[in-house]
Design an enzyme around this catalytic site. Sequence first.
Site, short mmCIF file in Angstrom:
data_model
loop_
_atom_site.label_atom_id
_atom_site.label_comp_id
_atom_site.label_asym_id
_atom_site.label_seq_id
_atom_site.Cartn_x
_atom_site.Cartn_y
_atom_site.Cartn_z
N GLU A 112 -18.67 17.58 1.83
CA GLU A 112 -17.80 18.30 0.90
C GLU A 112 -18.25 18.09 -0.55
O GLU A 112 -18.23 19.03 -1.35
CB GLU A 112 -16.34 17.87 1.10
CG GLU A 112 -15.81 18.34 2.46
CD GLU A 112 -14.37 17.96 2.75
OE1 GLU A 112 -13.91 16.93 2.23
OE2 GLU A 112 -13.71 18.69 3.50
N GLY A 134 0.82 -1.21 0.00
CA GLY A 134 0.00 0.00 0.00
C GLY A 134 0.85 1.25 0.00
O GLY A 134 1.65 1.46 0.90
N PHE A 147 -1.09 7.05 2.46
CA PHE A 147 -0.44 7.88 3.49
C PHE A 147 0.40 7.04 4.44
O PHE A 147 1.51 7.41 4.80
CB PHE A 147 -1.51 8.64 4.27
CG PHE A 147 -2.15 9.74 3.49
CD1 PHE A 147 -1.45 10.89 3.17
CD2 PHE A 147 -3.46 9.62 3.06
CE1 PHE A 147 -2.04 11.91 2.43
CE2 PHE A 147 -4.06 10.63 2.33
CZ PHE A 147 -3.35 11.77 2.01
N GLY A 148 -0.14 5.89 4.86
CA GLY A 148 0.57 5.07 5.83
C GLY A 148 1.80 4.40 5.24
O GLY A 148 2.91 4.51 5.77
#
Lengths: 416, 416
Positions: A173, A14, A17-18
């Site tokens: 949003e 992955g 972000f992580g």
Amino acid sequence: MKEQQNSKHIVIVGAGFGGIRVVRALSEADVQITLIDKHNYHLFQPLLYQVSTATLGIDDIAYPVRAMIKGQKNVLFRMGEVTNIDFERKSVMLDTAEIDYDYLVLATGGVTNYFGIETVEKNGFGMKTLDESVTIRNHILHQFELASYETDMDKRRALLTFIVVGGGPTGVESAGALSELIYLVMEEEYHNLNFKEVRIVLVEASDKVLASMPEELREVTVETLISKHVEVRLCVQVTDYDGERLILKGGEIIPTRTVIWAAGIKAAPILDKLNIKQDQARRAIVNEYLQLPDHQDVFVIGDSAHFEYNERPLPMIAPVAIQQADVTAKNIKNLIKEKPLEKFAYKDVGSMATIGRNAAVVHMGRIKLKGFFAWLIWSLVHILRLIDFRNRFVVFMKWVWEYVFYDRLVRIITRQ
Amino acid sequence: MKEQQNSKHIVIVGAGFGGIRVVRALSEADVQITLIDKHNYHLFQPLLYQVSTATLGIDDIAYPVRAMIKGQKNVLFRMGEVTNIDFERKSVMLDTAEIDYDYLVLATGGVTNYFGIETVEKNGFGMKTLDESVTIRNHILHQFELASYETDMDKRRALLTFIVVGGGPTGVESAGALSELIYLVMEEEYHNLNFKEVRIVLVEASDKVLASMPEELREVTVETLISKHVEVRLCVQVTDYDGERLILKGGEIIPTRTVIWAAGIKAAPILDKLNIKQDQARRAIVNEYLQLPDHQDVFVIGDSAHFEYNERPLPMIAPVAIQQADVTAKNIKNLIKEKPLEKFAYKDVGSMATIGRNAAVVHMGRIKLKGFFAWLIWSLVHILRLIDFRNRFVVFMKWVWEYVFYDRLVRIITRQ
């Protein structure tokens, strides 16, 4: 080369972000890293809705993984989809190969959770991937083109009815950005359409939008949405959608061609194959060090991990993934050096959502902000979080352009 | 409204350089205009190759038609595909409707001409549409990902062999840009690939690249390409391609997964249905006023029109379309006012092509330029021709970024 042969091999699945954060936090470590992702880009998911609503192009929020890691010598990138993991043999299976690991980090992120409503999954639109966002953009723009020459009023109204399901940040949003796309931009260009026929409906199953926000900010959010001609329907559940008629619990029918599903996320399906403990959102239950309890050489972080904080699992948001990445990188180094592990402790960074021009809500600790100032903070935080300088600058220019000229330039229908 | 009912209805098919120019030139005229295009955007085709080679994003070269015409009150846009035209009833048939005209302008542009080589059409890549350019970008980037873990050397070499067919400006510019993408950007990022295994081959059937250029500039073009590791193969014809093996006339076989076909353009296929006189490239033969000889209320311009100049048909390039649009708009006004028509007279604007960083060739009348100064002129002309300010600025920034940092940021593989 001898040194490299002795160093441990860390496989990270992955490049969100992580995953990217773990890679970077291990840049100085004496380890070999393989980073795997099914895409060749890192995606700035919090701004996906701006691709769907034609403010940003794909390259503004997607960045080549190889460009992000090219300066780091201890990492190889492998584009591929993980099909299974053998914890006993310590091996990650891809569609094209098997890769052995000493330590594994699963940062596989989330996918849309339709809660088993198959007709919505089939006929509605999720918004968790770049392709899905482009599909939504194409679809919305296409509905207006079709409506512009549709003479049957009922059909035209269905074409011009846009449903957003889910009152969390993504839903709020999206509804706000959709309203501004339609009423500030498109209304100037479709001279033969009556924009009173347009409906934007935000549907939420619970009695709250932005449930984690204080009441005062929730109220201002609803007021702002209503002022933008968004109908806010709370305590309303979706039960069925055939692509033309949305059915709500209680029997109400809304004719619409567009249902954007932002009502839930679950962990990526690879976890379901691993015979591990998962929660309702399919996340892996991890221990206090973010390891799988039965496989302590495997760490799970971000949207894939179920970690309790104040007796509730942490939300599936970027700051959680980033904080978990930092402690995971440290703990991998601790494991290699046979030092004691550090427990993960979440630092609540608050939450924020933008509803449109000059309108946002920000909640951090005791700070509650709304309106223009909150919107400025939202914009600043998101610009700073966009990873590289050039994206940051181009996005900033596009936002300024849209703000000043009330225009959206990515209104390009591709892939008809 | 009464005035409008009496004004003539002009239907313009195609929102390319020619069609948009006619619309604008009629902005003050007492006419009603319907502009039809199958896409909702105007496309800056001369820079398509920069999308294919990951310098620009789609929104940098595509611009919403409605945004271009929103200030002009006498025009309606209709997205749709023209399926046929009835010259007797003066009616344009779309997939969804029929639209009557008083005067018709066909500015339907060109499509890739495979000259009947069906296997190349099926397995190679054309580069005349936005979608085709994105497909090429995705494909090229994907070949490198596949090659990065391909252990069979023959397969890896085939993945890393890129063939561009056609030595005109599009082929030359594509080969040059591809070389810089590969050797200046990607070579930094694929540490485990040997870039000596990469081949870029420009194949041209005649004995010249950039055939309309003077010999001196043609020679410098070939030298520059060779310095960029592009093999230039002149007098070589392609006969067959099954997706894995490209067959050249004479029997030579090149194993490759990538054949970009930039060897020819023909007029869009709608003209074939109209029972009119066409040339070999399927263009409509027009009279000295750009009308169809048998239907003087129908004008054909740009890539759709065969108009002779110096005993040869005009090239299929934007300046021809733009000049023809101007005289067509005048002649429509002349017809309405029953004034004599103006003959079309082509003003040769010369030609130019860029081969890469600091390298271009420019030929205008007696002026012949090469190298850095020609490249500056090429950049300036293309920036100025990009239609709106914002695109112009963003494209300029992206070019500066690429020039300074040797980077290409649109290396995003979409739609796998």
